[in-house]
Scaffold this motif. Structure first.
Motif, PDB file in Angstrom:
ATOM      1  N   LYS A  89       0.829  -1.211   0.000  1.00 27.71           N
ATOM      2  CA  LYS A  89       0.000   0.000   0.000  1.00 27.71           C
ATOM      3  C   LYS A  89       0.864   1.262   0.000  1.00 27.71           C
ATOM      4  CE  LYS A  89      -3.666  -2.435   2.371  1.00 27.71           C
ATOM      5  NZ  LYS A  89      -4.199  -2.778   3.665  1.00 27.71           N
ATOM      6  N   LEU A  90       2.086   1.126   0.521  1.00 31.50           N
ATOM      7  CA  LEU A  90       3.033   2.252   0.500  1.00 31.50           C
ATOM      8  C   LEU A  90       3.799   2.328  -0.822  1.00 31.50           C
ATOM      9  CD1 LEU A  90       4.684   1.779   4.036  1.00 31.50           C
ATOM     10  CD2 LEU A  90       2.916   3.436   3.403  1.00 31.50           C
ATOM     11  N   ASN A  91       3.555   1.360  -1.697  1.00 37.49           N
ATOM     12  CA  ASN A  91       4.277   1.250  -2.976  1.00 37.49           C
ATOM     13  C   ASN A  91       5.765   0.965  -2.784  1.00 37.49           C
ATOM     14  OD1 ASN A  91       1.998   1.682  -4.672  1.00 37.49           O
ATOM     15  ND2 ASN A  91       2.128   3.871  -4.189  1.00 37.49           N
ATOM     16  N   ALA A  92       6.096   0.286  -1.706  1.00 37.53           N
ATOM     17  CA  ALA A  92       7.496  -0.021  -1.432  1.00 37.53           C
ATOM     18  C   ALA A  92       8.122  -0.868  -2.533  1.00 37.53           C
ATOM     19  CB  ALA A  92       7.617  -0.727  -0.081  1.00 37.53           C
ATOM     20  N   ASP A  93       7.331  -1.743  -3.132  1.00 32.80           N
ATOM     21  CA  ASP A  93       7.866  -2.609  -4.182  1.00 32.80           C
ATOM     22  C   ASP A  93       8.299  -1.835  -5.425  1.00 32.80           C
ATOM     23  OD1 ASP A  93       5.002  -2.174  -4.358  1.00 32.80           O
ATOM     24  OD2 ASP A  93       4.975  -3.611  -6.015  1.00 32.80           O
ATOM     25  N   THR A  94       7.806  -0.620  -5.580  1.00 38.97           N
ATOM     26  CA  THR A  94       8.137   0.166  -6.782  1.00 38.97           C
ATOM     27  C   THR A  94       9.581   0.664  -6.791  1.00 38.97           C
ATOM     28  OG1 THR A  94       7.389   2.281  -5.840  1.00 38.97           O
ATOM     29  CG2 THR A  94       5.749   0.946  -7.029  1.00 38.97           C
ATOM     30  N   ILE A  95      10.241   0.632  -5.649  1.00 40.25           N
ATOM     31  CA  ILE A  95      11.624   1.142  -5.644  1.00 40.25           C
ATOM     32  C   ILE A  95      12.650   0.072  -5.987  1.00 40.25           C
ATOM     33  CG2 ILE A  95      11.062   3.060  -4.115  1.00 40.25           C
ATOM     34  CD1 ILE A  95      12.512   1.639  -1.885  1.00 40.25           C
ATOM     35  N   THR A  96      12.181  -1.126  -6.310  1.00 38.76           N
ATOM     36  CA  THR A  96      13.090  -2.185  -6.770  1.00 38.76           C
ATOM     37  C   THR A  96      13.903  -1.702  -7.966  1.00 38.76           C
ATOM     38  OG1 THR A  96      11.700  -3.969  -5.968  1.00 38.76           O
ATOM     39  CG2 THR A  96      13.195  -4.503  -7.771  1.00 38.76           C
ATOM     40  N   LYS A  97      13.285  -0.934  -8.823  1.00 37.47           N
ATOM     41  CA  LYS A  97      13.944  -0.520 -10.069  1.00 37.47           C
ATOM     42  C   LYS A  97      15.240   0.247  -9.829  1.00 37.47           C
ATOM     43  CE  LYS A  97      10.941   3.519 -10.498  1.00 37.47           C
ATOM     44  NZ  LYS A  97       9.781   4.034 -11.211  1.00 37.47           N
ATOM     45  N   TYR A  98      15.433   0.794  -8.650  1.00 39.59           N
ATOM     46  CA  TYR A  98      16.653   1.557  -8.373  1.00 39.59           C
ATOM     47  C   TYR A  98      17.817   0.671  -7.936  1.00 39.59           C
ATOM     48  CZ  TYR A  98      13.154   5.207  -8.430  1.00 39.59           C
ATOM     49  OH  TYR A  98      12.109   6.020  -8.790  1.00 39.59           O
ATOM     50  N   ALA A  99      17.560  -0.602  -7.751  1.00 39.93           N
ATOM     51  CA  ALA A  99      18.611  -1.517  -7.284  1.00 39.93           C
ATOM     52  C   ALA A  99      19.675  -1.755  -8.336  1.00 39.93           C
ATOM     53  CB  ALA A  99      18.005  -2.850  -6.856  1.00 39.93           C
ATOM     54  N   VAL A 100      19.250  -2.008  -9.546  1.00 39.62           N
ATOM     55  CA  VAL A 100      20.196  -2.387 -10.590  1.00 39.62           C
ATOM     56  C   VAL A 100      20.257  -1.354 -11.696  1.00 39.62           C
ATOM     57  CG1 VAL A 100      20.799  -4.167 -12.275  1.00 39.62           C
ATOM     58  CG2 VAL A 100      19.837  -4.816 -10.063  1.00 39.62           C
ATOM     59  N   ARG A 101      19.115  -0.851 -12.089  1.00 38.23           N
ATOM     60  CA  ARG A 101      19.043   0.058 -13.233  1.00 38.23           C
ATOM     61  C   ARG A 101      20.023   1.217 -13.103  1.00 38.23           C
ATOM     62  NH1 ARG A 101      13.887   3.795 -14.492  1.00 38.23           N
ATOM     63  NH2 ARG A 101      14.957   5.096 -13.015  1.00 38.23           N
ATOM     64  N   LEU A 102      20.167   1.749 -11.903  1.00 37.26           N
ATOM     65  CA  LEU A 102      21.008   2.937 -11.739  1.00 37.26           C
ATOM     66  C   LEU A 102      22.490   2.625 -11.557  1.00 37.26           C
ATOM     67  CD1 LEU A 102      18.666   5.053  -9.467  1.00 37.26           C
ATOM     68  CD2 LEU A 102      18.989   5.190 -11.930  1.00 37.26           C
ATOM     69  N   ARG A 103      22.829   1.372 -11.489  1.00 42.88           N
ATOM     70  CA  ARG A 103      24.242   1.009 -11.336  1.00 42.88           C
ATOM     71  C   ARG A 103      25.021   1.166 -12.633  1.00 42.88           C
ATOM     72  NH1 ARG A 103      24.475  -4.415  -7.614  1.00 42.88           N
ATOM     73  NH2 ARG A 103      23.473  -3.500  -5.802  1.00 42.88           N
ATOM     74  N   TYR A 104      24.309   1.111 -13.735  1.00 42.12           N
ATOM     75  CA  TYR A 104      24.964   1.144 -15.030  1.00 42.12           C
ATOM     76  C   TYR A 104      24.512   2.381 -15.799  1.00 42.12           C
ATOM     77  CZ  TYR A 104      25.676  -3.560 -13.444  1.00 42.12           C
ATOM     78  OH  TYR A 104      26.009  -4.640 -12.668  1.00 42.12           O
ATOM     79  N   PRO A 105      25.461   3.165 -16.266  1.00 39.56           N
ATOM     80  CA  PRO A 105      25.094   4.423 -16.926  1.00 39.56           C
ATOM     81  C   PRO A 105      24.353   4.211 -18.244  1.00 39.56           C
ATOM     82  CG  PRO A 105      27.478   4.092 -16.975  1.00 39.56           C
ATOM     83  CD  PRO A 105      26.891   2.948 -16.216  1.00 39.56           C
ATOM     84  N   SER A 106      23.393   5.075 -18.444  1.00 37.50           N
ATOM     85  CA  SER A 106      22.714   5.133 -19.741  1.00 37.50           C
ATOM     86  C   SER A 106      22.190   6.554 -19.881  1.00 37.50           C
ATOM     87  CB  SER A 106      21.566   4.125 -19.819  1.00 37.50           C
ATOM     88  OG  SER A 106      20.466   4.566 -19.077  1.00 37.50           O
ATOM     89  N   ALA A 107      21.770   6.891 -21.052  1.00 39.33           N
ATOM     90  CA  ALA A 107      21.323   8.260 -21.304  1.00 39.33           C
ATOM     91  C   ALA A 107      20.061   8.607 -20.530  1.00 39.33           C
ATOM     92  CB  ALA A 107      21.079   8.438 -22.800  1.00 39.33           C
TER      93      ALA A 107
END
Length: 182
Positions: A89-107
């Motif tokens: 209900k807090l949308n905690a699961d939505t922050i999963t995307k920051y675990a890996v996606r932001l480790r590797y640079p892209s535009a």
């Protein structure tokens, strides 16, 4: 739970708190300057708080434990305590995307995160932290009460054993004979 397990849980909680403080410090220092680090640190904090709870409840650190998906971790916590469903209900699961996606640079990674999104991620992290810490404290209280209960069961038996052992008038063979006479 033994001393080493307590230390492991404490280390995970400390790590979670450091990531949480880091996310806040970077955001407060320059909200527009460290977006990927703020969101990554917040995700790491949530992940580590959830894993701390799982460890406290007997989870083992193995290859299955090396996951970053907040939704999967919430589900594992729900197996222990269904109230963890509130984290969805807090949308905690939505922050999963920051675990890996932001480790590797892209535009599109860093620039795609707005200051509002950062604020939301920090807010979610703070709420998850409060929820999980409360659950950890409840579990610690439960474990202490169980330990006290176990102690209350064991102590009288041990006391009787010690009183027999420390009484010079009772010889071991007399104690055995007494027990068999009953």
């Amino acid at each position: 739970m033994n001393v080493n397990e307590n230390k492991t849980v404490a280390a995970w909680i400390t790590d979670a708190e450091e990531y949480f403080k880091g996310a806040n410090a970077l955001f407060n220092l320059n909200p527009d300057g460290f977006k990927h680090l703020v969101c990554f640190s917040a995700q790491q904090s949530v992940e580590k708080y959830l894993k701390s709870y799982l460890l406290l409840n007997g989870a083992e650190i193995d290859d299955k434990f090396k996951i970053h998906d907040i939704g999967i971790l919430i589900d594992k916590c729900k197996e222990i305590d269904t109230s963890f469903d509130n984290l969805y209900k807090l949308n905690a699961d939505t922050i999963t995307k920051y675990a890996v996606r932001l480790r590797y640079p892209s535009a599109s990674t860093s620039n795609a995160i707005s200051i509002e999104e950062e604020k939301t991620v920090i807010s979610i992290t703070e709420k998850v932290k409060s929820f999980v810490v409360e659950k950890i404290l409840e579990k610690q209280k439960e474990l202490k009460e169980q330990k006290d209960h176990d102690k209350n069961i064991i102590e009288p038996v041990m006391s009787e054993k010690e009183s027999i052992k420390n009484n010079p008038d009772i010889k071991p063979t007399e104690t055995i004979k007494r027990k068999f006479r009953r």
